[in-house]
Design an enzyme around this catalytic site. Structure first.
Site, short mmCIF file in Angstrom:
data_model
loop_
_atom_site.label_atom_id
_atom_site.label_comp_id
_atom_site.label_asym_id
_atom_site.label_seq_id
_atom_site.Cartn_x
_atom_site.Cartn_y
_atom_site.Cartn_z
N THR A 136 6.88 33.94 59.51
CA THR A 136 6.56 33.12 58.35
C THR A 136 7.27 33.64 57.12
OG1 THR A 136 4.39 32.59 59.26
CG2 THR A 136 4.70 32.24 56.90
N CYS B 251 17.69 56.27 51.92
CA CYS B 251 17.14 56.09 53.26
C CYS B 251 17.09 57.41 54.04
CB CYS B 251 18.00 55.10 54.04
SG CYS B 251 18.20 53.53 53.19
N SER C 143 20.92 41.91 51.00
CA SER C 143 19.56 42.32 50.65
C SER C 143 19.27 41.94 49.21
CB SER C 143 19.41 43.83 50.83
OG SER C 143 18.11 44.25 50.51
N HIS D 36 16.99 43.17 46.99
CA HIS D 36 16.66 44.17 45.98
C HIS D 36 17.86 44.95 45.47
CE1 HIS D 36 16.54 48.12 48.26
NE2 HIS D 36 16.52 47.28 49.27
#
Length: 361
Positions: free
Chosen positions: A224, A307, A186, A188
């Site tokens: 996209t 989370c 990931s 970030h």
């Protein structure tokens, strides 16, 4: 504000922001379009892909995703056969394997010891021929403990299974064994932008697609891509590669400073040997963490995984290593790294200790 929540997200590197801005301000072409501007955007995406891949094993391909949660879902749902994983995995793994189990797929969740590390003898008994996938974290997001990924990969391959490594917290910080088959990362977490991650797929490994559509990413991912997010991710990865030694040395200086300032009343949760040094999960029995966080609103730290912070539940990771409910709820996570100064860490720890002391008459 002193920021000590690097496991939830790392501050955006100025260099990553600078790489993103042109693609947000004026270079807006779709990287999947055949015209000149589309090809320019595609070229930027491919540069970023190479930069991200430079920190991964050879012999595989990087597929950009919306983040590690998508990457982990894709790896798990796109594979076949029984799954073996660990009780301390991220919810993106545990909830996904639970969903697969509800559909009839066999799932085994292995326990860990009080240090947070899986017992390889227990794993060897569970990872039997016919197993399809073994999934384990390189560095735990809550307690920073590292797992023996290379040994688990050996067990997986001996059983004919694929090895999935959740390297979100370790990518660019802790070496990833070359023998794994799938790697989720990931942006970030490495000072890149939110909203983009990747799944590395070893050559010869085929996964069923998770998202159906245009199939823009060669391994079968549809959607996209954002050149801005890809560029930011790529530059963040390039910085991680360039600063590996410097960043590690900085974190190695900060860890003992934090422990010394905390003092003997605070206990480290999980292994003190097998861990990433930029994550300290500590407890002080009887501590009211909610009160502590309310008293210290100018310090950003965590009571567990971001989370699950709104769930009201205590950490499943801390319970898995044998902590009582009270001990788990008396624990905090301190995460620091590249942009944390020694002065601000020292002052923040002193404030945390003083506020905790104030809870006892």
């Amino acid at each position: 504000m002193t920021y000590l929540d690097y496991q939830a997200t790392a501050p955006l590197a100025p260099e990553a922001l600078a790489a993103m801005l042109p693609w947000l301000e004026s270079q807006h072409a779709n990287p999947h379009s055949p015209h000149r501007e589309g090809r320019r955007a595609k070229a930027a995406v491919e540069v970023a892909r190479d930069q991200v891949a430079a920190l991964l094993p050879p012999g595989g391909r990087v597929a950009f995703t919306s983040g590690a949660t998508e990457a982990l879902n894709w790896a798990i749902k796109g594979s076949t056969g029984p799954i073996v994983t660990l009780a301390t995995e991220h919810a993106a793994v545990l909830d996904t394997v639970a969903a697969e189990a509800a559909r009839g797929r066999q799932v085994t969740v292995l326990p860990v010891g009080p240090d947070g590390v899986v017992d390889l003898d227990v794993a060897r008994v569970a990872i039997l021929p016919g197993t399809g996938l073994v999934a384990a974290m390189l560095v735990n997001n809550e307690i920073g403990v590292t797992q023996p990924i290379a040994a688990l990969a050996d067990l997986a391959h001996a059983a004919g299974a694929l090895m999935l490594c959740d390297a979100v917290q370790g990518y660019g910080r802790v070496p990833i064994p070359d023998t794994v088959d799938l790697i989720a990362i990931s942006a970030h977490k490495i000072h890149g932008p939110k909203g983009i991650g990747a799944l590395w797929i070893r050559d010869g490994v085929d996964l069923a697609p998770l998202l159906h559509g245009g199939g823009q990413e060669a391994p079968g991912r549809s959607g996209t891509l954002s050149p801005a997010l890809c560029a930011g991710f790529g530059v963040a990865a390039k910085l991680m590669a360039a600063r590996t030694i410097e960043d590690a040395a900085h974190v190695d200086r900060l860890k003992p400073l934090a422990l010394n300032r905390l003092g003997p009343d605070w206990i480290v949760n999980g292994s003190t040997e097998h861990r990433y040094h930029g994550n300290l999960n500590v407890r002080r029995d009887g501590l009211d963490v909610n009160r502590l966080m309310s008293d210290l609103r100018d310090i950003a730290f965590s009571a567990g995984s971001a989370c699950a912070s709104g769930s009201g539940r205590s950490s499943h990771v801390l319970r898995a290593i044998g902590l009582t409910e009270a001990q788990a709820r008396a624990s905090i996570r301190l995460g620091f790294g590249r942009y944390t100064t020694e002065t601000e860490l020292r002052d923040a720890i002193d404030a945390i200790v003083a506020a905790a002391e104030g809870q006892w008459p």
